[in-house]
Design a protein around this motif. Sequence first.
Motif, short mmCIF file in Angstrom:
data_model
loop_
_atom_site.label_atom_id
_atom_site.label_comp_id
_atom_site.label_asym_id
_atom_site.label_seq_id
_atom_site.Cartn_x
_atom_site.Cartn_y
_atom_site.Cartn_z
N ALA A 149 0.83 -1.21 0.00
CA ALA A 149 0.00 0.00 0.00
C ALA A 149 0.86 1.25 0.00
N ALA A 150 1.97 1.22 0.73
CA ALA A 150 2.86 2.37 0.78
C ALA A 150 3.43 2.67 -0.60
N ALA A 151 3.74 1.63 -1.36
CA ALA A 151 4.28 1.84 -2.70
C ALA A 151 3.29 2.56 -3.61
N GLY A 152 2.01 2.41 -3.33
CA GLY A 152 0.99 3.07 -4.13
C GLY A 152 0.59 4.44 -3.62
N ARG A 153 1.23 4.90 -2.51
CA ARG A 153 0.84 6.17 -1.92
C ARG A 153 2.01 7.16 -1.86
N MET A 154 2.91 7.05 -2.79
CA MET A 154 4.03 7.99 -2.82
C MET A 154 3.52 9.41 -3.08
N GLY A 155 4.07 10.37 -2.37
CA GLY A 155 3.63 11.75 -2.54
C GLY A 155 4.19 12.42 -3.77
N ARG A 156 5.28 11.90 -4.31
CA ARG A 156 5.93 12.50 -5.47
C ARG A 156 6.37 11.39 -6.42
N THR A 157 6.66 11.77 -7.66
CA THR A 157 7.23 10.85 -8.65
C THR A 157 8.30 11.59 -9.44
N MET A 158 9.19 10.84 -10.01
CA MET A 158 10.12 11.35 -11.01
C MET A 158 9.54 10.99 -12.39
N PRO A 159 9.86 11.77 -13.42
CA PRO A 159 9.42 11.39 -14.76
C PRO A 159 10.00 10.02 -15.13
N GLU A 160 9.19 9.22 -15.83
CA GLU A 160 9.61 7.87 -16.18
C GLU A 160 10.46 7.89 -17.44
N VAL A 161 11.63 8.47 -17.31
CA VAL A 161 12.59 8.58 -18.41
C VAL A 161 13.98 8.30 -17.85
N ASP A 162 14.95 8.22 -18.73
CA ASP A 162 16.34 8.08 -18.32
C ASP A 162 16.79 9.44 -17.78
N LEU A 163 16.84 9.58 -16.44
CA LEU A 163 17.17 10.87 -15.84
C LEU A 163 18.58 11.32 -16.20
N ARG A 164 19.47 10.38 -16.35
CA ARG A 164 20.84 10.72 -16.73
C ARG A 164 20.86 11.41 -18.09
N ALA A 165 20.12 10.84 -19.04
CA ALA A 165 20.05 11.43 -20.38
C ALA A 165 19.28 12.75 -20.36
N LEU A 166 18.22 12.81 -19.53
CA LEU A 166 17.43 14.04 -19.43
C LEU A 166 18.29 15.20 -18.98
N LEU A 167 19.07 15.02 -17.93
CA LEU A 167 19.89 16.11 -17.42
C LEU A 167 21.01 16.48 -18.40
N ALA A 168 21.58 15.49 -19.06
CA ALA A 168 22.64 15.78 -20.03
C ALA A 168 22.11 16.55 -21.23
#
Length: 391
Positions: free
Chosen positions: A240-259
């Motif tokens: 249940a806790a896994a389904g109640r996260m208050g925030r998310t990151m975009p579902e992308v390669d964050l390393r590539a996104l920042l670069a």
Amino acid sequence: MASATAPPDAGSTACVLDREGLGALVRELHARGRTVIGPTVRDETIALAELESADELPYGWGVEHEAGYYRIRRRSDTAAFAHSAGPQSWKYFLHPERVRQWTADRDPEGRMTVRAERSEPPSFAFLGVRPCDLRAIQIQDRVMTGGAHRDDAYRARRSGAFLIVVECTEPGATCFCVSMDTGPAARPGYDLALTEVVDEAGHRFLARAGTEEGAEVLASLPRQPADDLTRTRAREGVEAAAGRMGRTMPEVDLRALLAGTLEAERWNDVAARCLTCGNCTMACPTCFCTTAEDVTDLTGDHAERWRRWESCYDLEFTHLPGGSVRSSGRSRYRQWLTHKLGTWWDQFGSSGCVGCGRCIVWCPVGIDITEEAHALHREGERQAGGKDEAS
């Protein structure tokens, strides 16, 4: 890699501790010469401090927090660990904010004696480590003990530490460990893992050992075999806790996104809000940068060198003879975020973020690392769409 929603290991090695059993655990750790550190109510926060007994745990206390906001609150039950990450992380004990490295003294004849600081660290037992913070400790292990530049003081504190993970069943509004694949279920690396259950059948903890020493400690405690109801409630709580996260990151390669967004307009937006105070780096469980500070007494006959935490938001952090390398708030925030989510991979083989949300809560102006990542992603998509149309 195990799923973030993987249920606790409730196999044949699992057992159940009640509240008295938790008290016996703290007493057993003390008997083994351990300095027990855990959460307790202090200064209107749930802080980490040395515990004399399990009675000092924050039974019946929870937290409310959002970007730039934190308050403790009374709960309607007696749960001890139903609160998310507080202002401190375990790096305060493994990688202290200020450590003396050596002293130097000049005698009346002018001879100088230099003594390296050598002190035996406590034998720590950390009670209440969240899965995200367990991952943070493992990341700091890689930074401090891997490669050619090892930190022997860190290794001495860490090598003897006994880790008791408590799985998360009540995430906070700023938590996003599922996005970073660091929780809410415990992953390998703990000595003991507990899952707290409070229901009509009582207040108890599903306990599992992860190491030989953990099994020895568990075997010394008053306990009951793990029953089906406790196993089920523990599993359901973590799922249940896994389904109640208050925030998310975009579902992308964050390393590539920042670069790919180094010149994004969003950096100007965040620079207009950021105070470059460094609170996020101080609260972050993985930020590790330090500097050296030399001090003397008024006579000049005694000197000391101290290592203390430093922040990449400090103008002096990258100061060269020509001035600061990153003179603008824009460049300093960009350095922090791109390192945390991107170039950390190049240095250490993982992300530097574990999704604990501390940087969001303790930012005085409420800058949200997940909001910034989503904004950069949206801007990148718009730019890519514009290029496609132009072609």
